[in-house]
Scaffold this active site. Structure first.
Site, short mmCIF file in Angstrom:
data_model
loop_
_atom_site.label_atom_id
_atom_site.label_comp_id
_atom_site.label_asym_id
_atom_site.label_seq_id
_atom_site.Cartn_x
_atom_site.Cartn_y
_atom_site.Cartn_z
N LYS A 150 -38.93 -101.52 -44.95
CA LYS A 150 -39.19 -102.09 -46.28
C LYS A 150 -38.83 -103.57 -46.32
O LYS A 150 -39.49 -104.35 -47.01
CB LYS A 150 -38.46 -101.28 -47.35
CG LYS A 150 -37.09 -101.77 -47.74
CD LYS A 150 -36.55 -101.02 -48.94
CE LYS A 150 -35.05 -101.19 -49.05
NZ LYS A 150 -34.57 -102.55 -49.20
N GLU B 237 -25.64 -106.58 -48.27
CA GLU B 237 -24.90 -105.62 -47.44
C GLU B 237 -25.53 -105.56 -46.05
O GLU B 237 -26.75 -105.52 -45.93
CB GLU B 237 -24.94 -104.24 -48.11
CG GLU B 237 -24.20 -103.18 -47.36
CD GLU B 237 -22.77 -103.58 -47.05
OE1 GLU B 237 -21.99 -103.78 -48.00
OE2 GLU B 237 -22.43 -103.72 -45.86
N PHE B 238 -24.68 -105.51 -45.02
CA PHE B 238 -25.20 -105.45 -43.64
C PHE B 238 -24.80 -104.18 -42.91
O PHE B 238 -25.00 -104.08 -41.71
CB PHE B 238 -24.71 -106.68 -42.85
CG PHE B 238 -25.21 -107.99 -43.42
CD1 PHE B 238 -26.48 -108.45 -43.11
CD2 PHE B 238 -24.42 -108.74 -44.27
CE1 PHE B 238 -26.95 -109.64 -43.65
CE2 PHE B 238 -24.88 -109.94 -44.81
CZ PHE B 238 -26.16 -110.39 -44.49
N LEU B 239 -24.17 -103.21 -43.62
CA LEU B 239 -23.68 -102.02 -42.91
C LEU B 239 -24.84 -101.23 -42.31
O LEU B 239 -25.98 -101.32 -42.75
CB LEU B 239 -22.85 -101.13 -43.84
CG LEU B 239 -23.49 -100.49 -45.08
CD1 LEU B 239 -24.40 -99.35 -44.76
CD2 LEU B 239 -22.39 -100.03 -46.02
N LYS C 122 -30.18 -111.93 -45.65
CA LYS C 122 -30.30 -110.48 -45.46
C LYS C 122 -31.69 -110.12 -44.91
O LYS C 122 -31.82 -109.40 -43.92
CB LYS C 122 -30.04 -109.77 -46.80
CG LYS C 122 -30.34 -108.29 -46.81
CD LYS C 122 -29.41 -107.53 -45.90
CE LYS C 122 -29.88 -106.09 -45.71
NZ LYS C 122 -29.13 -105.39 -44.70
N CYS D 150 -34.25 -99.45 -44.37
CA CYS D 150 -34.12 -100.91 -44.50
C CYS D 150 -35.17 -101.70 -43.71
O CYS D 150 -35.93 -102.45 -44.31
CB CYS D 150 -32.72 -101.34 -44.06
SG CYS D 150 -31.48 -100.79 -45.23
N ALA E 44 -36.45 -100.00 -25.68
CA ALA E 44 -37.88 -99.68 -25.85
C ALA E 44 -38.01 -98.21 -26.23
O ALA E 44 -37.22 -97.38 -25.80
CB ALA E 44 -38.61 -99.94 -24.54
N GLY E 45 -38.99 -97.89 -27.05
CA GLY E 45 -39.17 -96.49 -27.45
C GLY E 45 -40.05 -96.35 -28.67
O GLY E 45 -41.03 -97.08 -28.85
N THR F 216 -30.53 -105.09 -51.74
CA THR F 216 -31.33 -106.12 -51.07
C THR F 216 -32.44 -106.58 -52.01
O THR F 216 -33.31 -105.79 -52.38
CB THR F 216 -31.92 -105.53 -49.76
OG1 THR F 216 -30.83 -105.07 -48.97
CG2 THR F 216 -32.72 -106.56 -49.00
N1 LIG Z 1 -28.89 -97.75 -46.50
C1 LIG Z 1 -28.59 -98.81 -45.77
O1 LIG Z 1 -28.32 -98.72 -44.57
C2 LIG Z 1 -28.54 -100.18 -46.41
C3 LIG Z 1 -27.92 -101.23 -45.70
C4 LIG Z 1 -27.89 -102.49 -46.29
C5 LIG Z 1 -28.48 -102.70 -47.54
N2 LIG Z 1 -29.09 -101.66 -48.18
C6 LIG Z 1 -29.65 -101.92 -49.51
O2 LIG Z 1 -28.76 -101.38 -50.49
C7 LIG Z 1 -29.50 -100.85 -51.60
C8 LIG Z 1 -29.14 -99.37 -51.79
O3 LIG Z 1 -29.54 -98.66 -50.64
P1 LIG Z 1 -29.07 -97.15 -50.39
O4 LIG Z 1 -29.58 -96.77 -49.05
O5 LIG Z 1 -27.63 -97.02 -50.71
O6 LIG Z 1 -29.94 -96.43 -51.52
P2 LIG Z 1 -29.80 -94.92 -52.03
O7 LIG Z 1 -31.16 -94.51 -52.43
O8 LIG Z 1 -29.05 -94.10 -51.04
O9 LIG Z 1 -28.88 -95.06 -53.34
C9 LIG Z 1 -29.27 -95.70 -54.52
C10 LIG Z 1 -28.63 -94.96 -55.68
O10 LIG Z 1 -28.84 -95.68 -56.87
C11 LIG Z 1 -29.00 -94.73 -57.93
N3 LIG Z 1 -29.60 -95.42 -59.09
C12 LIG Z 1 -30.90 -95.75 -59.31
N4 LIG Z 1 -31.01 -96.42 -60.48
C13 LIG Z 1 -29.78 -96.50 -61.01
C14 LIG Z 1 -29.25 -97.09 -62.18
N5 LIG Z 1 -30.04 -97.75 -63.05
N6 LIG Z 1 -27.92 -96.98 -62.43
C15 LIG Z 1 -27.11 -96.32 -61.56
N7 LIG Z 1 -27.56 -95.75 -60.42
C16 LIG Z 1 -28.87 -95.84 -60.15
C17 LIG Z 1 -29.84 -93.64 -57.30
O11 LIG Z 1 -29.75 -92.43 -58.04
C18 LIG Z 1 -29.19 -93.55 -55.91
O12 LIG Z 1 -28.13 -92.62 -55.89
C19 LIG Z 1 -30.97 -101.10 -51.27
O13 LIG Z 1 -31.36 -102.31 -51.86
C20 LIG Z 1 -30.98 -101.22 -49.77
O14 LIG Z 1 -32.04 -102.00 -49.30
C21 LIG Z 1 -29.12 -100.40 -47.66
#
Ligand SMILES: NC(=O)c1ccc[n+]([C@@H]2O[C@H](COP(=O)([O-])OP(=O)(O)OC[C@H]3O[C@@H](n4cnc5c(N)ncnc54)[C@H](O)[C@@H]3O)[C@@H](O)[C@H]2O)c1
Length: 434
Positions: A265, A153-155, A206, A262, A254-255, A122
């Site tokens: 931030k 990503e929207f998961l 997003k 996500c 409510a809660g 994101t």
């Molecule tokens: N978690 C969610 O539900 C979700 C949903 C939609 C979007 N997102 C977005 O997706 C992105 C990832 O989220 P996440 O929850 O999977 O994060 P996460 O912290 O679980 O995973 C990120 C990974 O990236 C690795 N990393 C960091 N720098 C790196 C590099 N230079 N090369 C290779 N790997 C590297 C880290 O070690 C970590 O394992 C974020 O931008 C988040 O906002 C997350």
């Protein structure tokens, strides 16, 4: 068979990689965290996500999925690179894009063939995708091209695998139409609506989606406070509202409010984007204030009901920010526990999967004890507080739990259990909203 590299194998990257492998692509997952890579090579998932382990195991054995800590190595073969690294909140509230920049710079310095760089992390609109495109244009060898495509990503954690295979929509933002169409084509077997647009619109879609859902949660929490004043029941109100198709019932619970990696931030980052571009958002400010207020309200309700918190024993059920995940990033439970301990209470807590992660982030406290189950956590407590909507908590033997407690007060921060039934079982029920 297309070879796809995935940089960052966290919740998003590992799900994306394993699901693309399941669809038949050859996927190499790459992460700077070598411990994660070593676990994954042995088909061990470094976090809790239902349904992901069998996918990883099956595709590892089939040879479609592999893992490495060497980002340069994967760039020899990859035709597409998904960037799924973290974009946490930076000191100003804006997204910290250093992990994305490091991954883009690695691609620029190590690519040996033309490829498409897909930004799934994101990333705020307003010049960032342009910045990464400039890095690639400047640092790639002159004969290579690497168009950028934004594919947010929207998961949802807890149902990530399901959400990958059954998305409501896929959004693809590209300046290079052919590159955008190639990325859209990856998802064609999923038969979902695919919106092909420009990068900034994909990025803002997003942020706007997450901010809207967060606003829905804060909205119903605000209504909950009004309901309490006027003698209405917010759960009935939410039901009545949600049955209107234009409104919908989701995110009207409510809660204790939202948490996770996500919503907090992304709402903060969207407010920062507005500020950076010369406007401000009163709405987003209110969404954040109301959300923070719910955590304080929970502590105040317990304090008032118990006549103070000093010396009290409290049981907190749930640490994860929501059910079916071990993710505790910005989890309301952690804030509540810190406030309770700071005000002199002792806390016994239990979560089905998230205790280890909570211990990594919550400072150790002499009055905080992690328990093996809900009954152990409840033993001797003056009040119990439900902080996460785990189904396991709904199914507890509440009579047994009540008999182990010293007091009979319960505050259900997730609207999980029926107050009427609890009262019949001898509990004194508190609610964050009436
Ligand atoms: N978690 C969610 O539900 C979700 C949903 C939609 C979007 N997102 C977005 O997706 C992105 C990832 O989220 P996440 O929850 O999977 O994060 P996460 O912290 O679980 O995973 C990120 C990974 O990236 C690795 N990393 C960091 N720098 C790196 C590099 N230079 N090369 C290779 N790997 C590297 C880290 O070690 C970590 O394992 C974020 O931008 C988040 O906002 C997350």
């Amino acid at each position: 068979m297309k070879t796809i590299a995935v940089f960052g194998v966290g919740y998003v990257g590992l799900t994306t990689g394993a699901c693309l492998a399941e669809m038949g692509y050859r996927v190499v997952g790459c992460d700077v965290n070598e411990t994660k890579i070593n676990l994954l090579r042995q088909a061990q998932i470094p976090f809790s996500e239902p349904g992901l382990a069998p996918l990883v195991e099956r595709n590892l054995s089939a040879g479609r999925l592999s893992f490495t800590a060497d980002g340069r190595e994967v760039l020899h073969d990859a035709e597409m690179v998904f960037i799924c690294v973290g974009t946490p909140t930076g000191p100003s509230g804006a997204a910290d894009l250093s992990q994305v920049e490091a991954a883009v710079r690695l691609v620029a310095s190590a690519a040996t063939r033309p490829l498409i760089v897909i930004l799934k992390s994101t990333i705020p609109p307003g010049g960032t995708a342009e910045h990464f495109a400039e890095i690639l244009a400047r640092e790639l060898p002159p004969q290579l091209t690497a168009p950028i495509v934004v594919n947010p990503e929207f998961l949802r954690e807890g149902s990530a695998v399901h959400d990958f295979f059954f998305p409501d929509r896929v959004v693809v933002g590209a300046w290079d139409r052919a590159a955008g169409e190639q990325v859209a084509a990856l998802y064609a077997p999923l038969r979902c609506p695919v919106l092909l647009t420009d990068p900034a619109s994909a990025q803002l879609t997003k942020y706007a989606s997450n901010a809207f859902l967060a606003a829905k949660i804060s909205f119903i929490n605000e209504v909950g406070r009004i309901a309490e004043q006027v003698g209405a029941n917010v759960y009935a109100v939410a039901q009545g509202m949600g049955l209107d198709e234009r409104i919908g019932g989701d995110f009207l619970e409510a809660g204790l409010g939202y948490g996770g990696s996500c919503f907090p931030k992304d709402v903060k980052a969207l407010a920062a984007i507005a500020e950076e571009h010369g406007s401000s958002s009163a709405l987003l400010g209110a969404v954040m204030d109301i959300n923070a207020g719910q955590r304080r309200l929970a502590v105040e309700k317990l304090r008032d009901a118990l006549g103070g918190l000093e010396g009290k024993n409290l049981c907190v059920l749930g640490l994860a920010f929501k059910a079916d995940t071990d993710d505790v990033r910005e989890a309301p439970a952690l804030d509540v526990i810190s406030m309770l301990c700071d005000q002199g209470a002792s806390v016994r807590t239990y979560d089905p999967v998230a205790a280890a992660r909570a211990q990594e982030v919550l400072p150790p406290h002499s009055r905080l004890l992690y328990c093996q189950d809900a009954y152990e956590a409840a033993t001797g407590s003056d009040a119990a507080f439900i902080a996460t909507d785990w189904k396991e908590f709904r199914d507890l033997d509440w009579n047994r739990l009540g008999s182990l407690m010293k007091g009979n007060t319960i505050l259900d921060g997730r609207g999980l259990i029926s107050p009427q039934q609890m009262r019949e079982n001898g509990f004194r029920c508190l609610a964050l909203a009436s």
